[in-house]
Motif scaffolding. Sequence first.
Motif, mmCIF file in Angstrom:
data_model
loop_
_atom_site.group_PDB
_atom_site.id
_atom_site.type_symbol
_atom_site.label_atom_id
_atom_site.label_comp_id
_atom_site.label_asym_id
_atom_site.label_seq_id
_atom_site.Cartn_x
_atom_site.Cartn_y
_atom_site.Cartn_z
ATOM 1 N N HIS A 44 -9.412 15.558 -7.300
ATOM 2 C CA HIS A 44 -8.145 16.233 -7.476
ATOM 3 C C HIS A 44 -8.144 17.351 -8.433
ATOM 4 O O HIS A 44 -7.233 18.062 -8.620
ATOM 5 C CB HIS A 44 -7.034 15.063 -7.478
ATOM 6 C CG HIS A 44 -7.034 14.438 -8.974
ATOM 7 N ND1 HIS A 44 -7.906 13.573 -9.438
ATOM 8 C CD2 HIS A 44 -6.151 14.725 -10.123
ATOM 9 C CE1 HIS A 44 -7.648 13.262 -10.509
ATOM 10 N NE2 HIS A 44 -6.741 13.985 -11.124
ATOM 11 N N CYS A 45 -8.791 17.030 -9.490
ATOM 12 C CA CYS A 45 -8.902 18.136 -10.487
ATOM 13 C C CYS A 45 -9.362 19.629 -10.278
ATOM 14 O O CYS A 45 -8.635 20.458 -10.423
ATOM 15 C CB CYS A 45 -9.957 17.722 -11.747
ATOM 16 S SG CYS A 45 -9.906 15.829 -12.347
ATOM 17 N N ASP A 100 -1.822 15.933 -15.458
ATOM 18 C CA ASP A 100 -2.459 17.126 -16.056
ATOM 19 C C ASP A 100 -1.602 18.356 -15.452
ATOM 20 O O ASP A 100 -1.165 18.305 -14.453
ATOM 21 C CB ASP A 100 -3.902 17.063 -15.642
ATOM 22 C CG ASP A 100 -4.666 15.936 -16.521
ATOM 23 O OD1 ASP A 100 -4.101 15.661 -17.471
ATOM 24 O OD2 ASP A 100 -5.763 15.806 -15.894
ATOM 25 N N CYS A 132 -7.664 16.777 -18.361
ATOM 26 C CA CYS A 132 -8.848 15.856 -18.591
ATOM 27 C C CYS A 132 -10.060 17.130 -18.738
ATOM 28 O O CYS A 132 -9.916 17.997 -18.073
ATOM 29 C CB CYS A 132 -9.272 14.885 -17.508
ATOM 30 S SG CYS A 132 -9.691 15.960 -15.911
ATOM 31 N N LEU A 141 -7.153 6.072 -12.299
ATOM 32 C CA LEU A 141 -6.245 7.015 -12.485
ATOM 33 C C LEU A 141 -4.802 6.387 -12.899
ATOM 34 O O LEU A 141 -3.659 7.076 -12.333
ATOM 35 C CB LEU A 141 -6.122 8.083 -11.169
ATOM 36 C CG LEU A 141 -7.206 9.141 -11.010
ATOM 37 C CD1 LEU A 141 -6.826 9.970 -9.906
ATOM 38 C CD2 LEU A 141 -7.230 9.919 -12.403
ATOM 39 N N CYS A 158 -6.237 9.870 -16.935
ATOM 40 C CA CYS A 158 -7.183 10.695 -16.476
ATOM 41 C C CYS A 158 -8.482 10.188 -16.445
ATOM 42 O O CYS A 158 -9.645 10.485 -15.837
ATOM 43 C CB CYS A 158 -7.195 12.130 -17.191
ATOM 44 S SG CYS A 158 -5.656 12.991 -16.859
#
Lengths: 385, 385, 154
Positions: free
Chosen positions: C106-107, C38, C63, B329, B324
């Motif tokens: 993308h989070c 994640d 994150c 990435l 992250c």
Amino acid sequence: MKRIYMDHSATTPVDSLVVDAMLPFFSEIFGNASSLHSFGTEAAEALSLARKQVADAIGALPEEIIFTSGGTESDNLAIRGVVPFNEGKKHIITSVIEHPAVLNTCSFLESLGHEVTYVPVDVDGIIDVKVLEESIRKNTAIISVMHANNEVGTIQPIEEISGIAKEHNIYFHTDAVQSVGKIPVNVDDLGVDMLSISSHKIHGPKGVGALYVRNGTNISPIVFGGNHEKGMRSGTENVSGIVGFGKAMELAAERLSEDSVHMTRMRDSLISRVFDTISDVRLNGHPSKRLPNNVNMSFKYAEGESMLMLLDMQGVAVSTGSACSSKSLKASHVLSALRIEDEFIHGSLRMSLGRENTMDDIDHMVDALQETITKLRAMSPLADR
Amino acid sequence: MKRIYMDHSATTPVDSLVVDAMLPFFSEIFGNASSLHSFGTEAAEALSLARKQVADAIGALPEEIIFTSGGTESDNLAIRGVVPFNEGKKHIITSVIEHPAVLNTCSFLESLGHEVTYVPVDVDGIIDVKVLEESIRKNTAIISVMHANNEVGTIQPIEEISGIAKEHNIYFHTDAVQSVGKIPVNVDDLGVDMLSISSHKIHGPKGVGALYVRNGTNISPIVFGGNHEKGMRSGTENVSGIVGFGKAMELAAERLSEDSVHMTRMRDSLISRVFDTISDVRLNGHPSKRLPNNVNMSFKYAEGESMLMLLDMQGVAVSTGSACSSKSLKASHVLSALRIEDEFIHGSLRMSLGRENTMDDIDHMVDALQETITKLRAMSPLADR
Amino acid sequence: MKFPYTEKVLEHFKNPRNVGKLENPDGKGLEGSPACGDMVAVYLQVNPDTQVIEDIKFESYGCASNIATASIITELAKGKTIEEAKKISWQEATEELGGLPPVKAHCSVLAVEGLRAAIRDYEEKHGLVSEQEPTTVDVIRSRLKHVMNPMAGL
Ligand SMILES: Cc1ncc(COP(=O)(O)O)c(C=O)c1O
Ligand SMILES: Cc1ncc(COP(=O)(O)O)c(C=O)c1O
Ligand code: FES
Ligand code: FES
């Protein structure tokens, strides 16, 4: 003894404002700009500012600046960087009076099977644009011609050459290591795709430089690793050096007109006083299309290394294109390309001025030079006495 | 807020003795080391001293040191430098856990038609020497295996590998960027032909490094120009940087035993206190064949970037191998190569110590870590509470 | 503090709103991002008459921007009806936070998907939809496709 430094084309003292800008970046703001924590982001911000300072000084965008370890690496990157993107294109055009960073990069590429045309110059050091245009081929990948020459200070018609390159859809690179800070350098006015800069020639620290790469110009890197500088130059960024370079570029731009007027005055005074007081002397390079800080003169019956050393004993630092002084015993390729007679090449001196020189320094220089020439000619078997 | 820096594997603050050594070389002793006058010879003398300092620190001869712009360039030079001298030999052996400077140099060479064997490591990060030996071919030009890993600190059996290389008459290079200043690094004891060093990892300035090249080892340059560094690395030498690097190497050698005892104590205390106070944690890398300053641990149910940022907010700087946080990435290739489960890679932290850290810093670190892990686990959907 | 994040992201990261679980949620979703590993869980309490989300909680294993985007999503959704909440987009969440670094877009997608998974769960439990598409890695990947290449990064 007062020491006078007149070898600014070789390198320059770091400006005290530049040193001040650098100091916090050794032991306080010392992070790696790639690190995520605040030590790292502080460093990254400093790099951003420096990138903007460099870009602004040459009319570029920050993202068009790739930091390198100096002018030599920038030249290597520019020329070797376009080659892989031009698979079929194996031809390079450059001039006979380029810096070794360009010439030896070209010979390396020749050893790999590339072809290089070295365009000649006239007796003042101006490139033959007609020959350059005629030597363009279907497979020409890049043209690289320096903005101003490091030995004789001759300024090339870059706008004209870049126009030709554009017409033929060929990348154009210029080595502006000597011109930045002395004459205007704007990437759009010059019409270049790539442009090399070196920090230590403009009162910044050694070991840092930049290559300007116009957006849309495809190059590939020559050093591989952690993909710093958007993959174009790997290796942990030299933060303190880059910060100093950025400051030096800002100062160079700010002081350009003041500095160039000051240097031009000193240059013209030095040239005319040498002509007035010393015989059998000539000015090498172009009489007017010349860097404001470059004086390159030749003295008959006096040899370069001897002059240089006698001058050094009087506290004055200059350089020479004579064969006796260079470590390779080869006379200057630039003076030879200008078809200067051997006896003049042998007695050539380059006095390159900087912003911290004064008219007093010029007085001192002229005196030292007279004494030197007199002494050497007195022991020369050739001089007419 | 007290700030504690525990990311010394990324970079280090410049030692104040190093800064002091460098300061005169910006605006006073500023000459170009290639210049013949006294400004130049002063600079050249400073380079000679630094070259001796670097050589002495690793048991080499001054003439075996090539100054570069850093560890990345040194790695590039070592591997790409031997290739042209081994025309028929198109095979390279390295390990899967090398730094990107080595790995990406190898992929570049692969793109040119070379073949590379990436030798695997065991779960502690030790290279499989048997596989390495078996992968040797008639056309193997070079073996490059790092001395100590930058992420997990695992120390490789370099003497054993160099013995194998010698038996088969293959050049052997090691990247000692992380080991210098932490464990003994002597080129003869290690039996290496080439060895990379980076100044900024040992409390020297950024943007400078060296490649040790054993006398008799033929390499060709990767940057072309004025033939500095005996033709092996062109570009005006970064005198102030090299002077600082020399001083930093001298200090690293002088302080090696003191520093490593101090770091080992802090390292072991940090590891055992984390194990004592935090559950679901593992140590990554080898339990004993490990750099004295490296602590790499993984925490279940806590993600790397979040830990890093919460720690930073408490003034503590560390790094992570989690996907992250990296700009690409991609999770750490080193932790993956050690076959660490994804959930542990995801919660990995590297705490790398330096000579200026104290036992107080360790206390502070442990407290900050406990608070951080507690907070993150409290909001994790996975943690068993 | 100088992260590549806006003040608002940092604020939500430091003090996330609506963290935790709901004991007997009306809807519950757990989503993971194959891009980074994640995860985010979202719990809903929905008024059966008005279809308004009366309470919402999240848990995150991710994150800083995962935590911040999940936090902002709960704020955006709370008080909205199920139908309104469905329309919350990752762009809206990102905007609300003052932007995210491109690599972290993308989070935000993950947080929105967490919310949508909880809503789907609610709808399914309450007979509001006939079939539910199982959330496979492929499905998530295809959702992420317009943001990034999940395996190689940006
Ligand atoms: C015209 C020109 N190009 C390139 C260079 C090389 O720059 P650096 O010394 O930063 O490698 C120099 C100076 O040495 C130069 O005068
Ligand atoms: C093992 C290793 N090799 C090479 C390098 C590259 O060195 P530099 O940062 O000086 O380019 C590093 C650090 O970044 C490293 O840790
Ligand atoms: S006589 Fe000495 S170099 Fe020419
Ligand atoms: S959710 Fe994985 S990087 Fe943010």
